[in-house]
Design an enzyme around this catalytic site. Structure first.
Site, PDB file in Angstrom:
ATOM      1  N   HIS B  50       0.826  -1.209   0.000  1.00  0.00           N
ATOM      2  CA  HIS B  50       0.000   0.000   0.000  1.00  0.00           C
ATOM      3  C   HIS B  50       0.856   1.253   0.000  1.00  0.00           C
ATOM      4  O   HIS B  50       1.900   1.304   0.634  1.00  0.00           O
ATOM      5  CB  HIS B  50      -0.921   0.004   1.226  1.00  0.00           C
ATOM      6  CG  HIS B  50      -1.978  -1.049   1.161  1.00  0.00           C
ATOM      7  ND1 HIS B  50      -3.090  -0.914   0.370  1.00  0.00           N
ATOM      8  CD2 HIS B  50      -2.068  -2.256   1.761  1.00  0.00           C
ATOM      9  CE1 HIS B  50      -3.841  -2.010   0.498  1.00  0.00           C
ATOM     10  NE2 HIS B  50      -3.240  -2.835   1.339  1.00  0.00           N
ATOM     11  N   VAL B 173       2.249 -23.328  20.894  1.00  0.00           N
ATOM     12  CA  VAL B 173       2.623 -22.868  22.240  1.00  0.00           C
ATOM     13  C   VAL B 173       1.461 -23.141  23.187  1.00  0.00           C
ATOM     14  O   VAL B 173       0.325 -22.746  22.930  1.00  0.00           O
ATOM     15  CB  VAL B 173       2.976 -21.360  22.225  1.00  0.00           C
ATOM     16  CG1 VAL B 173       3.193 -20.853  23.649  1.00  0.00           C
ATOM     17  CG2 VAL B 173       4.209 -21.121  21.374  1.00  0.00           C
ATOM     18  N   CYS B 427      -0.357 -32.844 -11.796  1.00  0.00           N
ATOM     19  CA  CYS B 427       0.972 -32.942 -11.187  1.00  0.00           C
ATOM     20  C   CYS B 427       0.959 -33.510  -9.789  1.00  0.00           C
ATOM     21  O   CYS B 427       1.994 -33.947  -9.295  1.00  0.00           O
ATOM     22  CB  CYS B 427       1.661 -31.585 -11.194  1.00  0.00           C
ATOM     23  SG  CYS B 427       0.834 -30.336 -10.196  1.00  0.00           S
TER      24      CYS B 427
END
Lengths: 416, 461
Positions: B50, B173, B427
């Site tokens: 921005h 955590v 793929c």
């Protein structure tokens, strides 16, 4: 730079048949370029039978059908490159491909046959809301995992779309011990072949839910379930009809898209309906000396028809190379009422009969097929029934072609 | 061992901070709950650098946006990631909206943004032929740019790791305690000790801060859904096209991406569930309607995928950069323009740490460019992904270059394999085989993303 009379892009059923046919017409300086590690294309993973009824009058599996052509290629000594991907084709017919051994190679061709096949529509193209877990595959990807790699993609399966690959995979997953809970089809009819619905669903009691679609995906890591909703006549989900179905796998069989990125790169005119090139009766595109056939041109129901089309392209390419191709006409063929597309879209010679292939938009009974020029109806035919999933054709004889007024004919269908 | 600094969260803020700190003689680790970096808002945002006229003057957003915007070109060059200064336009459709443009213009000048001008309809269409005929005026910001947000995050983290930073993936955590001047971070994969902690946990920054006794703020997820269009539409617009902003943000934009696709979105909806990255029918329709107002002739049939990002927002709307406890730093509420601001925030953080008493001595053996794993040359001629033309070489590179890709999606974000029009249809089986081979695991153990997201469930009997 290397030169070749003819380079064929793709060594699937279309590319192989085109090569055989061009060879048969005297072309010796030719090459097939295939990106996979073997010839045969998608046929190699289609281990079910049902191939070759028209072409060989017997029922073959995909690899068997492929082998018939592979053997012809080997016997004739037609050269091919495997594991080689064409990355660019220029307007003046210089092909650039890459592979591990040679790196980047350029070849200038007198004529090119485009036979790259098609790809499956993905989930993204459908905008199905929900999470993005593992367990959502196109039917063809699942087929590759199972048939080529011996790996199971899931145990409890819902299939969205009743295209032929979806139907085949419903049976295949069932035979491998998975439970296929439903095949959902947003349309009121299946786009698959009638025989596949019987042999792949009915015989295994797998429900086909017509007018239903998947409206939500559930599960964070691996798929846990899908919401299935009924749709209205505009194919919009009807609120209140949502049903949750537990499953760890969603297979998508929601349509095939011709792979025309190379074609677009060459500036060749494409047809918005087929998503393939605009071609004449020789399958020659808007770029002189460049031909297109098989599923890259329009999606076929049967490989037999792919081979048939490839013969047309192969022979025409041979005539072009030898300077024997005649263009003495330019009539455009357009799809009119109830017809979703026609191939070829142009007729450039009145010297021989032309088969015009088309698909209808809806299932119709007591069908009249009408071909008209700017003044009159030039050809009429009848069918008991037509279905969008089954390709139709009409044959226009030389005398019909000779009597066409103006430079446009349109094909329409009337039925109940 | 006791790390000098532990960073919680491997989004763009954590990665940029890790990279900045990797310049100094410090032991640094990054703790991430997901299976890859850039898995939160850094994966799913608009990718816009921005210009800096949006944020209210005097806010942290305004400061770091403008600073970051000026740093971005150089950083992307150092990291070898794509950057394009394509410029942006904010469109006004009614006369009274011109005042909003003027306000943005003046704010931009105050914030120190260069290259701003207000243009009329005629000029708009000179620059962008597909912008709606109904657009009367636009604020044209020449310094607006685009990057790929996850490419930038991956590269920043990789560069940090090349300079010694350690990354612990799939380590959530659970708790933080303080013992003898060092923090003990208890994770699902063991305890990590560190003298300083930087909380860059995105949506969960409030939860992490609460673990050290700070409950002064809350993070609300703001949901943004996006649609991505096929590369065949490349050139539909060159600039990033916005409408005049509302309270809920900058609205649905139409923008090219650095990879040549067209991006539409985001929607903007405050929600409660921090894991709700589902796309919705309502959201998709909203994007389509809103994008069609700004830009003509968008073929919505060319959508190749949709996705959702959750932006971490705070109540007052500004970035929240605080030290609620000694040696513990919060980098919270880093929503838009967080991507742009991240490099500037990283520099700010290293200054704050210095002020807190952390000694910053420049490394002598600091490498200024990334270390890319060397693959045999011929492998680059073996194509795996046909839509995006990705070679096996590139995929092997991604598996062995920091931060190493361990899942199919991680490979996709690094190489674009599976990101094209077939979305991995062709793929994916090959990528699964290559991953298994290179990681030395069974194909059945290969995962799409984190958790138990295995691609195949077993071998055929």
């Amino acid at each position: 730079m290397q030169t070749k009379d003819l380079v064929i892009i793709g060594g699937g059923p279309a590319g192989m048949a085109a090569a055989v046919s061009a060879y048969g017409k005297g072309i010796r300086d030719l090459l097939i370029i295939e990106r996979d590690e073997s010839l045969g294309g998608i046929l190699q993973q289609c281990i079910h039978n049902g191939f070759g009824l028209h072409m060989f009058k017997e029922e073959l599996t995909g690899p068997e059908y492929a082998w018939r052509y592979e053997k012809m290629i080997l016997d004739l000594g037609i050269p091919f490159k495997l594991n080689s991907m064409v990355v660019d084709i220029s307007k003046d017919k210089v092909i650039t491909y890459v592979n591990e051994e040679e790196g980047e190679v350029k070849i200038k061709a007198k004529a090119i046959i485009l036979a790259m096949g098609c790809r499956e529509r993905s989930r993204g193209a459908l905008n199905i809301p929900g999470t993005r877990p593992a367990g959502i595959y196109t039917a063809g990807t699942a087929q590759k995992f199972i048939n080529m790699m011996g790996l199971m993609v899931g145990r409890q399966v819902v299939i969205l779309g009743s295209g032929d690959i979806g139907l085949i995979m419903a049976r295949r997953m069932t035979l491998e011990g998975a439970s296929v809970k439903a095949v959902c089809e947003i349309m009121p009819y299946s786009s698959g072949l009638a025989r596949n619905i019987v042999q792949c669903l009915d015989d295994f009691n797998i429900p086909l839910k017509l007018g239903h679609t998947v409206t939500k995906i559930h599960g964070k890591d691996r798929l846990e379930g899908v919401t299935i909703s009924k749709v209205d006549e505009n194919r919009r989900p009807i609120p209140g009809t949502e049903e949750y179905t537990e499953c760890d796998t969603l297979l998508l069989s929601v349509g095939l898209i011709p792979e025309n990125e190379l074609t677009k790169g060459m500036g060749i005119e494409l047809d918005g309906s087929t998503r393939g090139a605009v071609v004449d009766q020789n399958r020659e595109t808007s770029l002189e000396g460049v031909f297109s056939c098989g599923n890259v041109l329009h999606v076929h129901d049967l490989v037999d028809y792919v081979s048939e089309e490839a013969y047309i392209a192969g022979e025409a390419a041979a005539r072009y190379i030898k300077g024997e191709r005649v263009k003495n006409n330019n009539i455009s063929v357009t799809a009119s009422d109830n017809v979703s597309y026609v191939v070829p879209q142009r007729i450039t010679s009145d010297k021989e009969k032309v088969k015009i292939y088309f698909r209808t938009k809806n299932e119709l009974d007591n069908v009249q097929i009408i071909v008209s020029d700017c003044e009159n109806v030039v050809y009429k035919a009848k069918r008991r029934k037509t279905k969008p999933g089954e390709m139709e054709y009409v044959t226009m004889a030389e005398d019909v072609l000779n009597n066409i007024k103006g430079n446009e004919i349109s094909l329409k269908v009337i039925g109940e | 061992m006791v790390y000098d600094v532990a960073i919680i969260g491997a989004g763009v803020t954590g990665a940029m901070t890790a990279r900045e700190l990797s310049r100094y003689e410090l032991s640094v680790c990054v703790i991430e709950k997901e299976s890859d970096v850039a898995m939160g808002a850094s994966k799913a945002n608009s990718g816009i650098v921005h210009a800096g006229f949006d944020a209210k003057s005097g806010t942290l957003k305004a400061r770091f946006n403008v600073e970051g915007s000026l740093m971005m070109e150089k950083i992307t060059k150092e990291l070898g990631v794509k950057y394009k200064r394509n410029g942006s336009m904010v469109l006004a459709f009614r006369e009274e909206e011109r005042d909003v443009l003027l306000e943005l213009y003046e704010r931009g000048i105050r914030n120190g943004v260069g290259g701003l001008e207000i243009i009329n309809g005629e000029r708009i269409r000179e620059l962008e032929e597909n912008v709606s005929d109904k657009a009367l005026y636009a604020l044209h910001a020449k310094t607006g740019a685009i990057v790929c947000p996850y490419e930038l995050t991956i590269a920043a983290m990789g560069h940090a790791m090349d300079n010694g930073v350690e990354l612990f993936l799939e380590s959530r955590v659970l708790d933080i305690s303080c013992d003898n001047g060092a923090f003990e971070v208890e994770t699902t994969k063991g305890t990590i000790k560190a003298r300083y902690i930087i909380n860059a946990a995105g949506l969960y920054a409030d939860k992490i801060s609460r673990m050290v006794g700070d409950d002064s703020f809350e993070i609300t997820p703001r949901k943004g859904e996006y649609l991505l269009l096929d590369k065949e539409l490349c050139g539909l617009v060159g600039h990033t096209i916005f409408k005049v902003p509302t309270k809920m943000g900058k609205g649905v934009l139409v923008s090219p991406t650095v990879d040549g696709n067209i991006l539409l979105g985001p929607t903007s909806e405050d929600i409660y569930d921090k894991e709700d990255t589902q796309t919705t029918r309502v959201g998709i329709e909203k994007i389509i309607n809103s994008a069609a107002e700004c830009v003509k002739n968008i073929p919505f049939g060319s959508v190749i995928t949709s996705f959702t990002g959750l932006r971490a927002t705070t109540k007052n709307g500004d970035f929240l950069i605080t030290a609620p406890k000694p040696n513990f730093l919060n980098l919270a509420g880093i929503d838009s323009p967080g991507l742009t601001a991240a490099p500037a925030i990283a520099v700010h953080v290293s200054n704050m740490l210095k002020d807190m008493g952390l000694e910053l001595v420049e490394k002598k053996d600091y490498t200024s460019t990334r270390k890319i794993y060397q693959v045999e040359k011929s492998r680059y001629n073996k194509m795996v992904c046909r839509c995006e033309k990705v070679s096996e070489g590139k995929i092997i590179e991604a598996i062995h270059t920091n931060p190493k890709a361990i899942t199919v999606d991680a490979i996709k974000r690094r190489t674009r394999s599976g990101m094209g029009r077939c979305q991995g249809g062709f793929c994916m089986p090959s990528v699964v085989s290559i991953l298994a081979r290179e990681l030395g695991i069974d194909v059945c153990e290969v995962r799409k993303s984190g958790g138990d997201s295995r691609i195949v469930v077993g071998k055929k009997e």
